[in-house]
Design an enzyme around this catalytic site. Structure first.
Site, PDB file in Angstrom:
ATOM      1  N   GLY A 100       0.803  -1.230   0.000  1.00 42.08           N
ATOM      2  CA  GLY A 100       0.000   0.000   0.000  1.00 42.08           C
ATOM      3  C   GLY A 100       0.825   1.264   0.000  1.00 42.08           C
ATOM      4  O   GLY A 100       0.275   2.370   0.132  1.00 42.08           O
TER       5      GLY A 100
ATOM      6  N   GLY B   3       2.927   2.343  -2.494  1.00 46.96           N
ATOM      7  CA  GLY B   3       3.286   2.858  -3.822  1.00 46.96           C
ATOM      8  C   GLY B   3       2.530   4.120  -4.211  1.00 46.96           C
ATOM      9  O   GLY B   3       1.390   4.342  -3.785  1.00 46.96           O
TER      10      GLY B   3
ATOM     11  N   CYS C 119      -0.584   3.270  -6.097  1.00 46.32           N
ATOM     12  CA  CYS C 119      -1.274   2.143  -5.487  1.00 46.32           C
ATOM     13  C   CYS C 119      -2.502   2.667  -4.745  1.00 46.32           C
ATOM     14  O   CYS C 119      -2.422   3.698  -4.087  1.00 46.32           O
ATOM     15  CB  CYS C 119      -0.277   1.489  -4.535  1.00 46.32           C
ATOM     16  SG  CYS C 119      -1.013   0.528  -3.262  1.00 46.32           S
TER      17      CYS C 119
HETATM   18  P1  5GP Z   1       6.522   4.062  -5.862  1.00 47.78           P
HETATM   19  O1  5GP Z   1       8.021   4.070  -5.915  1.00 47.78           O
HETATM   20  O2  5GP Z   1       5.892   4.534  -7.129  1.00 47.78           O
HETATM   21  O3  5GP Z   1       5.985   4.783  -4.651  1.00 47.78           O
HETATM   22  O4  5GP Z   1       6.081   2.547  -5.636  1.00 47.78           O
HETATM   23  C1  5GP Z   1       6.416   1.529  -6.543  1.00 47.78           C
HETATM   24  C2  5GP Z   1       5.807   0.228  -6.064  1.00 47.78           C
HETATM   25  O5  5GP Z   1       4.373   0.293  -6.044  1.00 47.78           O
HETATM   26  C3  5GP Z   1       6.063  -0.946  -6.975  1.00 47.78           C
HETATM   27  O6  5GP Z   1       7.377  -1.443  -6.871  1.00 47.78           O
HETATM   28  C4  5GP Z   1       4.999  -1.938  -6.539  1.00 47.78           C
HETATM   29  O7  5GP Z   1       5.388  -2.683  -5.413  1.00 47.78           O
HETATM   30  C5  5GP Z   1       3.849  -1.028  -6.140  1.00 47.78           C
HETATM   31  N1  5GP Z   1       2.797  -1.031  -7.170  1.00 47.78           N
HETATM   32  C6  5GP Z   1       2.947  -0.866  -8.499  1.00 47.78           C
HETATM   33  N2  5GP Z   1       1.756  -0.906  -9.137  1.00 47.78           N
HETATM   34  C7  5GP Z   1       0.832  -1.136  -8.182  1.00 47.78           C
HETATM   35  C8  5GP Z   1      -0.597  -1.299  -8.210  1.00 47.78           C
HETATM   36  O8  5GP Z   1      -1.274  -1.205  -9.235  1.00 47.78           O
HETATM   37  N3  5GP Z   1      -1.181  -1.550  -7.011  1.00 47.78           N
HETATM   38  C9  5GP Z   1      -0.474  -1.652  -5.851  1.00 47.78           C
HETATM   39  N4  5GP Z   1      -1.145  -1.941  -4.734  1.00 47.78           N
HETATM   40  N5  5GP Z   1       0.866  -1.468  -5.784  1.00 47.78           N
HETATM   41  C10 5GP Z   1       1.497  -1.217  -6.938  1.00 47.78           C
END
Ligand code: 5GP
Length: 347
Positions: A177, A179, A182
């Site tokens: 949760g 991301g 996300c």
């Molecule tokens: P960010 O660096 O953008 O904050 O987070 C990246 C991470 O978000 C990814 O490595 C993955 O674990 C998570 N993530 C990517 N796409 C999704 C999604 O559609 N749903 C959720 N719950 N997590 C995601």
């Protein structure tokens, strides 16, 4: 029902307290690490930053551009087997994770690729790392690939970090949760503040000589510094690496002095409507999309962003007197800010 009342913190809830040091310049610090993995005994040296296995940022082009920084990429799972085989013949493959889910197709494709070309690092990635099926797949992948470094997740608690390492993972991927694209927390109410998740999982994993990758929630270079301070051995980034030339996704252009210039790029979660429609023809009717689609500003080559991240980290290391990245957690004292103001705790 049970309520945990210990403070659980996100990156934004803390700052890192400066410490006296004899370090003269940020050029004197070393942001690389040499890590020895628990199941394979293999060693890896580099800058432990990983581009996420999202189809927008986990690309071949990203791997080529991050290689000069010693950083890594987890390739998204939608490349076909022939393209992967060609790619893994390249020198930079030591810095690349082959990412899979837990379906039989994923496992068969991995076996087919590994039969043709060496793949030294595997990332087994599911949204919910708490299922028995996931543990069984980690066990199976370890049995069939005794020589590969395995990263597995996502999880957010110490007992699950231990279970994954005992099942065969060398590195646990921490973050549910967290991301930027996300929507799990909004949709399900499930999650765990990222900084606390990393601290607790690192404690558990390091006790078993395993490693931890903090995944998601970094929005500025200071968050990457905090993740390393919390005990992360690796930090995975999606949004911070989005919007660059190395990314895949629709580019939005604007007219400037009669010229078309890129201004924004599409970035979306791997379980968003956009990704589900692209790869599976839509979201299955028993589930809801747990990701969203956003436009991020176009930022040119990723090299500039990488220099900002390494520059921020080097500067943080001089503030706390850490010569090597390995020393960072030992020299980190977080100060809670906001609601929990004025509380200090050491890693
Ligand atoms: P960010 O660096 O953008 O904050 O987070 C990246 C991470 O978000 C990814 O490595 C993955 O674990 C998570 N993530 C990517 N796409 C999704 C999604 O559609 N749903 C959720 N719950 N997590 C995601």
């Amino acid at each position: 029902m049970h309520i945990e009342t210990d403070p659980k913190l996100d990156f934004k809830d803390v700052l890192i307290r400066p410490k006296r040091s004899t370090l003269g310049s940020r050029a004197d610090v070393d942001v690389t690490r040499t890590l020895k993995f628990v199941h394979t005994g293999a060693e890896w040296t580099g800058f432990p930053l990983i581009a996420s296995n999202m189809d927008t940022v986990g690309t071949f082009a990203m791997a080529r551009s991050l290689a000069p920084f010693g950083a890594m990429v987890a390739l998204h799972k939608h490349y076909d087997a022939d393209a992967l085989v060609e790619f893994f013949k390249a020198e930079l493959a030591a810095n690349v994770f082959y990412a899979i889910g837990t379906t039989r197709d994923d496992l068969d494709k991995l076996a087919a690729v590994r039969a043709r070309v060496p793949v030294t690092k595997i990332c087994i990635d599911v949204a919910n790392g708490y299922s028995q099926h996931f543990l069984e797949v980690v066990t199976e992948v370890r049995e069939k690939n005794p020589d590969a470094v395995i990263m597995a997740g996502a999880i957010v608690t110490g007992e699950m970090a231990e279970a994954l390492i005992l099942a065969g993972a060398d590195i646990v991927k921490v973050g549910i949760g967290s991301g930027s694209v996300c929507t799990t927390r909004d949709l399900t109410g499930v999650g765990y503040p990222q900084l606390s998740a990393v601290i607790e999982c690192a404690d558990a994993a390091h006790g078993l000589r395993g490693h931890v990758c903090s995944d998601g929630g970094c929005t500025v270079p200071g968050d990457v510094a905090k993740a390393f301070g919390a005990g992360a051995d690796f930090v995975m980034l999606g949004g911070m690496l989005a919007g660059h030339d190395e990314c895949e996704g629709t580019v939005k252009y604007a007219e400037e002095n009669g010229r078309k210039v890129p201004v924004a790029m599409e970035f979306y979660g791997m379980s968003s409507d956009t990704a589900m429609t692209k790869y599976y023809g839509g979201v299955a009717n028993y589930r809801a999309s747990e990701g969203k689609t956003v436009q991020v500003p176009y930022r040119g080559p990723v090299k500039g962003t990488m220099q900002e991240i390494t520059g921020g980290l080097r500067s943080m290391m001089t503030y706390i007197g850490a010569t090597r990245l390995k020393e960072v957690p030992k020299r980190t004292t977080f100060v809670m800010v906001g609601a929990q103001r004025n509380t200090v705790f050491d890693r």
